[in-house]
Design an enzyme around this catalytic site. Structure first.
Site, short mmCIF file in Angstrom:
data_model
loop_
_atom_site.label_atom_id
_atom_site.label_comp_id
_atom_site.label_asym_id
_atom_site.label_seq_id
_atom_site.Cartn_x
_atom_site.Cartn_y
_atom_site.Cartn_z
CE LYS A 1 40.02 46.80 46.25
NZ LYS A 1 39.16 47.69 45.44
CE1 TYR B 1 30.44 38.72 78.30
CE2 TYR B 1 31.29 38.70 76.06
CZ TYR B 1 31.51 38.68 77.43
OH TYR B 1 32.79 38.62 77.91
C1 LIG Z 1 38.81 46.88 44.35
C2 LIG Z 1 38.85 47.37 42.96
C3 LIG Z 1 38.84 46.47 41.87
C4 LIG Z 1 38.63 44.99 42.03
O1 LIG Z 1 37.24 44.72 42.07
P1 LIG Z 1 36.72 43.21 42.18
O2 LIG Z 1 35.23 43.33 42.05
O3 LIG Z 1 37.14 42.70 43.51
O4 LIG Z 1 37.33 42.46 41.07
C5 LIG Z 1 39.02 46.99 40.60
N1 LIG Z 1 39.18 48.31 40.41
C6 LIG Z 1 39.15 49.21 41.42
C7 LIG Z 1 39.32 50.66 41.13
C8 LIG Z 1 38.97 48.78 42.72
O5 LIG Z 1 38.94 49.66 43.72
#
Ligand SMILES: *Cc1c(COP(=O)(O)O)cnc(C)c1O
Length: 400
Positions: A56, A286
């Protein structure tokens, strides 16, 4: 321009530097060989459980298609992402492995998902939408039912679970869907001393048992994220969902990726865009929130918050020619400044590689600490303005 001492060498011009490839000044170098190594390492830990590579958010900023492909080559057999729209892009890129998407709204293109053979997570309301989409697509949907075992986000509450199983059972009998999975998500697996993970696993076991009692023949039961992959073998079930560890980062505050045999996959680099001598008391950036304490040299790095560098990362480290320097003053949209100290070889430094994090430089966690966040956010927020360069094991050995 600030005061320039006459004793110091002239600042060299760009013309004196060798020609560089386009965009050489800002790059996220993604080592796909490291991604593969991470998958192999995790396979050793979780076999015979399968690995879902979670890609993702464009592969946590690394590039979802490239990382997904590398992960599958190395033995992962599933892909996962939050949105159906993300999943469709993986299909368009030709990735045909089993693929799950788990976060939806009423506008989610469920019919496209079903047609593209994308598994759909259902927490409750989605069930009717998915059934209608399956009817329209003239193809049964593949559904994973999600139980909320304690995280308090998505997923059916245990109180609603029975009813959800009943409705899912009717739709399955109508041939509109197949319930192929039951899953949940953990809240505190990155803090192994806390008791809630045990409670979540107990609740998960109950939810799975109820689903099996309802007659579902489950292909996969899954709950483990990276922290649980690394610390809870009893949470691996049939499949683990590997996110952070795929990218070679550690979810634990006091344990490095290397202590688990993981290799960071992203190396964020830039080049020194300017070097100049300034007097003591020179304000920087800044708000003039930093003033030099002595006559010194300031180095300019052409990356800022538009590149995804957190504006609040005061004093974050960078490595230039093997030495650590600190971000000084406010990080701007396009650039930040490091104080190089009084004794520098200007000619050598101008155009030198700046490693923000990754091989030969600081750890991602050092940037996370400086910005008051976690390593997940640091890599994920690197913006599309920064070109991704895919490599195959060319750093780590050569040191570039
Ligand atoms: C993002 C996510 C993961 C992965 O988690 P990590 O800690 O990065 O391994 C697994 N399951 C779901 C539902 C997620 O949203």
């Amino acid at each position: 321009m600030s005061a320039q001492s006459n004793e110091q060498p002239e600042t060299p011009t760009r013309d004196q530097k060798p020609a560089m490839t386009p965009n050489w000044e800002r790059r996220a170098i993604i080592d796909l060989a490291n991604v593969r190594e991470n998958v192999k390492r995790v396979s050793e830990l979780v076999a015979p459980a399968k690995i879902m590579a979670v890609v993702k958010a464009d592969g946590y900023g690394h590039g979802a298609v490239a990382v997904g492909r590398a992960a599958l080559q190395a033995g992962a057999t599933w892909l996962g992402c939050a949105h159906v729209t993300e999943a469709l892009k993986l299909r368009e890129a030709g990735l045909n492995a089993p693929l799950l998407a788990w976060l939806h709204t009423e506008g989610t293109p469920f019919e496209d998902a079903i047609a593209a053979n994308i598994d759909i997570a259902v927490s409750g309301w989605e069930l009717d939408y998915v059934a209608r989409a399956a009817e329209a697509a003239a193809q049964p949907a593949r559904v994973h039912l999600k139980i909320d075992t304690g995280l308090g986000r998505n997923g059916s509450t245990p109180a609603d679970w029975d009813a959800l199983l009943g409705r899912a059972s009717s739709y399955q009998e109508e041939g509109l869907m197949r319930i192929v999975g039951v899953f949940s998500h953990l809240a505190v697996a990155d803090e192994p001393e806390r008791p809630e993970t045990d409670e979540q696993l107990t609740a998960f076991n109950e939810a799975v048992a109820l689903a099996e009692d309802a007659g579902f023949d489950l292909e996969v039961r899954h709950i483990a994220n990276t922290p649980a992959i690394l610390s809870r073998p009893d949470a691996h079930y049939d499949m683990v969902r590997l996110g952070l560890g795929l990218y070679g980062l550690s979810p634990f505050e006091n344990e490095s990726p290397e202590s688990f045999g993981l290799r960071p996959a992203m190396r964020l680099v830039s080049r020194v865009a300017n070097v100049k001598r300034v007097p003591a008391g020179q304000g920087v950036g800044y708000g003039l929130r930093y003033h030099t304490t002595e006559d010194t040299y300031l180095g300019l790095v052409p990356m800022g918050y538009a590149d995804g560098i957190p504006r609040g990362a005061n004093n974050a480290p960078v490595s230039i020619n093997g030495k650590i320097y600190r971000v000084r003053g406010s990080i701007a949209m396009d650039q930040f400044v490091v104080d190089l100290g009084p004794d520098v070889d200007v000619e050598e430094l101008l155009g030198s590689e700046v490693v923000l994090f990754g091989d030969g430089g600081p750890q991602v966690t050092e940037w996370a600490d400086a910005a008051g966040t976690i390593n997940y956010e640091i890599v994920t927020r690197i913006s599309p303005r920064v070109p991704r360069q895919l490599v195959e094991g060319t750093w780590g050995e050569s040191g570039e």
